[in-house]
Design a protein around this motif. Structure first.
Motif, PDB file in Angstrom:
ATOM      1  N   UNK A 147      81.508  67.468  45.422  1.00 19.37           N
ATOM      2  CA  UNK A 147      82.770  67.367  44.550  1.00 19.37           C
ATOM      3  C   UNK A 147      83.871  68.605  44.728  1.00 19.37           C
ATOM      4  N   UNK A 148      85.038  68.301  44.198  1.00 16.77           N
ATOM      5  CA  UNK A 148      85.767  69.166  44.221  1.00 16.77           C
ATOM      6  C   UNK A 148      85.678  70.512  43.636  1.00 16.77           C
ATOM      7  N   UNK A 149      86.060  71.839  43.861  1.00 16.99           N
ATOM      8  CA  UNK A 149      86.112  73.148  43.335  1.00 16.99           C
ATOM      9  C   UNK A 149      86.144  72.965  41.476  1.00 16.99           C
ATOM     10  N   UNK A 150      87.004  72.160  41.410  1.00 15.76           N
ATOM     11  CA  UNK A 150      87.552  71.933  39.897  1.00 15.76           C
ATOM     12  C   UNK A 150      86.181  71.395  39.079  1.00 15.76           C
ATOM     13  N   UNK A 151      85.452  70.978  39.637  1.00 12.05           N
ATOM     14  CA  UNK A 151      84.338  70.451  39.087  1.00 12.05           C
ATOM     15  C   UNK A 151      83.577  71.383  37.951  1.00 12.05           C
ATOM     16  N   UNK A 152      83.643  70.818  36.551  1.00 17.87           N
ATOM     17  CA  UNK A 152      83.031  71.765  35.573  1.00 17.87           C
ATOM     18  C   UNK A 152      81.955  71.056  34.861  1.00 17.87           C
ATOM     19  N   UNK A 153      81.568  69.910  35.321  1.00 21.63           N
ATOM     20  CA  UNK A 153      80.686  69.109  34.615  1.00 21.63           C
ATOM     21  C   UNK A 153      80.034  67.827  35.212  1.00 21.63           C
ATOM     22  N   UNK A 154      78.841  68.002  35.187  1.00 23.01           N
ATOM     23  CA  UNK A 154      78.304  66.852  36.152  1.00 23.01           C
ATOM     24  C   UNK A 154      77.285  65.888  35.171  1.00 23.01           C
ATOM     25  N   UNK A 155      77.420  64.729  35.478  1.00 21.12           N
ATOM     26  CA  UNK A 155      76.502  63.794  34.480  1.00 21.12           C
ATOM     27  C   UNK A 155      75.421  63.018  35.298  1.00 21.12           C
ATOM     28  N   UNK A 156      74.112  63.302  34.884  1.00 19.49           N
ATOM     29  CA  UNK A 156      73.128  62.818  35.677  1.00 19.49           C
ATOM     30  C   UNK A 156      72.536  61.593  34.742  1.00 19.49           C
ATOM     31  N   UNK A 157      72.537  60.575  35.767  1.00 20.83           N
ATOM     32  CA  UNK A 157      71.904  59.361  34.757  1.00 20.83           C
ATOM     33  C   UNK A 157      70.773  58.564  35.582  1.00 20.83           C
ATOM     34  N   UNK A 158      69.665  58.348  34.963  1.00 18.90           N
ATOM     35  CA  UNK A 158      68.581  57.596  35.568  1.00 18.90           C
ATOM     36  C   UNK A 158      68.417  56.452  34.728  1.00 18.90           C
ATOM     37  N   UNK A 159      68.377  55.325  35.745  1.00 22.10           N
ATOM     38  CA  UNK A 159      68.215  53.796  35.206  1.00 22.10           C
ATOM     39  C   UNK A 159      66.942  53.313  35.464  1.00 22.10           C
ATOM     40  N   UNK A 160      66.306  53.217  34.295  1.00 24.18           N
ATOM     41  CA  UNK A 160      64.811  52.614  34.448  1.00 24.18           C
ATOM     42  C   UNK A 160      64.984  51.206  34.659  1.00 24.18           C
TER      43      UNK A 160
END
Length: 258
Positions: A147-160
């Motif tokens: 990701x870019x250095x500007x990344x401030x938020x990550x969204x982690x998704x798990x699909x069952x």
């Protein structure tokens, strides 16, 4: 004699031409897919979290980096009590995953750096438990996208999914159609992985990055409202592929390499 040599030469040329055509028709194998290890640590207090963080920074990350493994470190968006820690280890291949796991415990520098931590925590502990998910990267994204250095938020998704076949159809949907749309609307992919072993199966996991929650909400709105998604989501081949969607919002820790 000349005719015989001519025929022999023609046969060689013909053989070379056929070989060339066959070679031209061979599809090059895809890049080797990375293996991801996702760890979730459960702590009783922030002091335990900090202790594990120092272990990663001072002992584990250096030996993993030395062996070609990048490490991401994340905390939850917003303060949680008790805290939870998240770590992503990126291995170049399954063979390297196996090799590095053994190499770490033979590394004298690592053992020396980690000795105090191991001696102390063997008696008193430092986390309630940790969960591990082992994943293989998707065909469409065989390597993690930094990701870019500007990344401030990550969204982690798990699909069952309700069964393995449904899960495979969802992976196909991502590989063949959905990931391209993600890129168009600004859902920035970090990694996509099929879970090979872990607490939730059958399932897949992926991580997106954004500058902030405002960008995240706006770009998901673009995705859901796009004509492409409306067509794609109605296809019979993708029906009943996901039974449960789990979402977590994370922030990169100061020492994260992702």
């Amino acid at each position: 004699m000349k005719r015989r040599n001519f025929l022999k030469g023609s046969a060689v040329l013909a053989g070379a031409t056929v070989s060339g055509q066959l070679a031209a028709n061979v599809v090059a194998p895809p890049s080797e897919k990375e293996i991801y290890e996702w760890r979730v640590y459960h702590f009783k207090n922030s002091g335990q979290h900090n202790k594990v963080g120092r272990f990663y920074q001072e002992a584990l990350m250096p030996v993993l980096n030395e062996n070609g493994v990048k490490v991401g470190a994340f905390g939850e968006y917003g303060k949680t009590d008790p805290p939870t820690g998240y770590y992503l280890m990126v291995y170049p291949s399954m063979a390297e995953y196996s090799r590095v796991k053994k190499a770490v415990w033979k590394n004298e520098t690592f053992l020396k750096q980690a000795k105090e931590y191991f001696d102390e925590t063997a008696e008193y502990g430092t986390y309630s438990r940790f969960e591990t998910y082992l994943m293989e990267a998707f065909d469409a994204i065989p390597q993690l996208r930094q990701p870019d250095q500007a990344r401030g938020l990550f969204e982690l998704r798990t699909y069952e999914s309700n069964n393995e076949e449904a899960g495979q159809r969802k992976i196909k949907m991502f590989n063949q159609e959905e990931l391209a749309l993600f890129e168009q609307v600004g859902l920035h992919a970090t990694f996509f992985g099929e879970i090979l072993a872990g607490p939730q199966m059958p399932a897949l996991m992926y991580m997106l990055w954004f500058e902030n929650m405002k960008e995240r909400d706006a770009n998901w709105k673009k995705f859901v409202g796009s004509p492409e998604w409306k067509v794609m989501s109605q296809k019979a081949e993708y029906v009943h592929t996901v039974s449960v969607v789990n979402k977590k919002f994370l922030i990169p820790l100061e020492y994260s390499q992702i």
